[in-house]
Write an enzyme that holds these catalytic residues in place. Structure first.
Site, PDB file in Angstrom:
ATOM      1  CG  ASP A   1      -1.689  -1.364   1.627  1.00 17.13           C
ATOM      2  OD1 ASP A   1      -1.765  -2.164   0.547  1.00 17.13           O
ATOM      3  OD2 ASP A   1      -3.494  -0.822   1.606  1.00 17.13           O
TER       4      ASP A   1
ATOM      5  CG  ASP B   1      -3.349  -3.468  -2.023  1.00 14.30           C
ATOM      6  OD1 ASP B   1      -4.795  -3.113  -2.160  1.00 14.30           O
ATOM      7  OD2 ASP B   1      -3.089  -5.300  -1.805  1.00 14.30           O
TER       8      ASP B   1
END
Length: 455
Positions: free
Chosen positions: A401, A420
């Protein structure tokens, strides 16, 4: 001169004048190579750096005490007021750091990148006036026109000039926000397709539904402002800010027990073992990565009552030593449970409780995260962040992320390469500006949450 004398004798050269001339010539060559390795600069207008302990390697894990140098690009920089060119080290990331699936067979999200042999290079520099950035291809490819080179974001509209068949120079105006941009050569482009198989399909480079055309060997330039005045006082630690611990270059595995409040990584190369990451004691409030510092490792800040944390500096923090989803309860091997969010290594991890906490996160380049790069556990409403000039590169794995912005937090002048969701905007009164994103195939660019929320 004995070796030169023997060469002269072997080839039947006159051994008096020839030896002297040959010696002078070789000495000049040595000086030339020596000075080339040192052609960096550090003054009030421009700062660049170099790692002499580099490896030119795009197939395997580099040695612990080495830094991977790009096999595709060289970068030099000059200021607009001085034509002298200075080297700026070009780092490079490859999928899984070249160590394949170490100890596991599960999918990890890096399959396509590894099969396509993608790479991502980047060079960082600091400046305070307009500069020229000279980018050269070093892998044998050539260019015939400045139109063969694209700068992204294209809205920057930087001036470009062709220097020769391998080099283009780019005019980068000074900005107190800095610039983070991609330099893309037409001869480096490839196209990815989705074969539309299964639920979401698989990427390949030959057939199916076209997804994207991108550089196979990416190059990013991070031109960041030299810190002065109040910003320098806020973001660069001094003796007056607390006791400072300077780790020695090389292996670092003692940070769990230090008594100082500031950890200061000077320029150089540092590495943690693959089965260790720093669980910092409660007294540590600041970790600083100087420009030219390259640290292989990760950090956890467990003090829930620390009022102000700082992680600053234009150095790099790399997760290349860790396996994908490295489980701290299983000697840092790949996680086989659903507890990874709790147990796996994060590049930067904080704890929060009811007392209000603040974090300055500035400048750092996060490299090859093995999982989430940034996490706060606890009360997200009492952890306010000011994030500036943060970069993330080499995010080949799933679960890499970008960042969560907690209540009242801000993000600006940053760059994320992520596989992500990138910006997790789950909380109230958050603001993200002037941030560039290079998206891999997994997850959204902006995610609002996994459950209904009132924002």
């Amino acid at each position: 001169m004995s070796t030169i004398y023997q060469l002269a004798k072997l080839f039947k050269w006159p051994t008096s004048k020839t030896v002297t001339q040959l010696g002078t010539m070789l000495f000049g060559i040595l000086i030339c190579f020596s000075s080339y390795a040192q052609q960096t600069v550090s003054n009030s207008k421009l700062q660049t750096w170099w790692h002499s302990n580099y490896e030119l390697n795009e197939s395997s894990l580099v040695a612990d005490n080495k830094v991977r140098r790009s096999t595709h690009y060289d970068v030099k920089v000059s200021t607009a007021s001085d034509s002298a060119r200075y080297d700026s080290f070009v780092y490079m990331s490859i999928p899984r750091s070249g160590k394949a699936k170490w100890g596991y067979n599960d999918e990890d999200g890096a399959e396509f990148a590894a099969e396509a042999k993608l790479t991502m290079s980047w060079s960082s520099l600091l400046y305070s006036e307009d500069i020229w950035v000279y980018v050269s291809e070093t892998d044998g490819k050539t260019i015939s026109s400045v139109n063969d080179v694209t700068i992204r974001p294209s809205s920057l509209n930087f001036s470009k000039e062709l220097v020769d068949s391998k080099t283009v120079r780019i005019k980068v105006p000074y900005s107190s926000n800095g610039y983070r941009f991609s330099v893309e050569f037409n001869n480096q482009l490839y196209t990815a397709y989705n074969d539309m198989s299964g639920e979401s399909g698989r990427l390949n480079t030959s057939s199916g539904s076209k997804v994207t055309t991108e550089p196979k060997n990416a190059l990013l330039i991070f031109a960041e402002p030299i810190l002065t005045g109040d910003n320098a006082n806020r973001l660069i630690p001094k003796m007056a800010d607390g006791e400072i611990y300077d780790p020695a270059e090389g292996e670092v595995k003692n940070l769990n027990n230090i008594s100082e409040s500031i950890v200061y990584f000077k320029p150089g190369t540092y590495y943690m073992p693959y089965n260790y990451h720093a669980m910092l004691p409660a007294n540590v409030k600041w970790v600083y990565f100087a420009p030219g510092a390259y640290i292989k490792g990760a950090f956890r800040f467990p003090n829930k009552n620390q009022p102000v944390y700082k992680v600053t500096g234009y150095g790099a923090l790399s997760g290349e030593k860790y396996v994908y989803e490295a489980d701290t309860l299983k000697d840092y091997t790949h996680s086989t449970t659903d507890k990874c969010h709790t147990n796996c290594v994060k590049m930067l991890q904080f704890e929060s409780d009811n007392p209000q906490q603040y974090l300055d996160l500035q400048g750092v380049t996060i490299v090859e995260p093995p999982y989430h790069s940034f996490v706060v556990y606890g009360n997200e409403d009492t952890f306010e962040m000011r994030v500036e000039n943060l970069k993330q590169v080499g995010s080949w794995f799933w679960q890499t992320d970008g960042i969560e912005l907690y209540t009242n937090s801000t993000l600006t002048n940053s760059f994320f390469h992520a596989n992500d969701e990138v910006l997790n905007l789950y909380y109230n009164n958050t603001k993200a500006t002037n941030t560039d994103i290079w998206k891999n195939e997994n997850g959204p660019v902006i995610q609002w949450g996994w459950v209904p929320r009132n924002l």
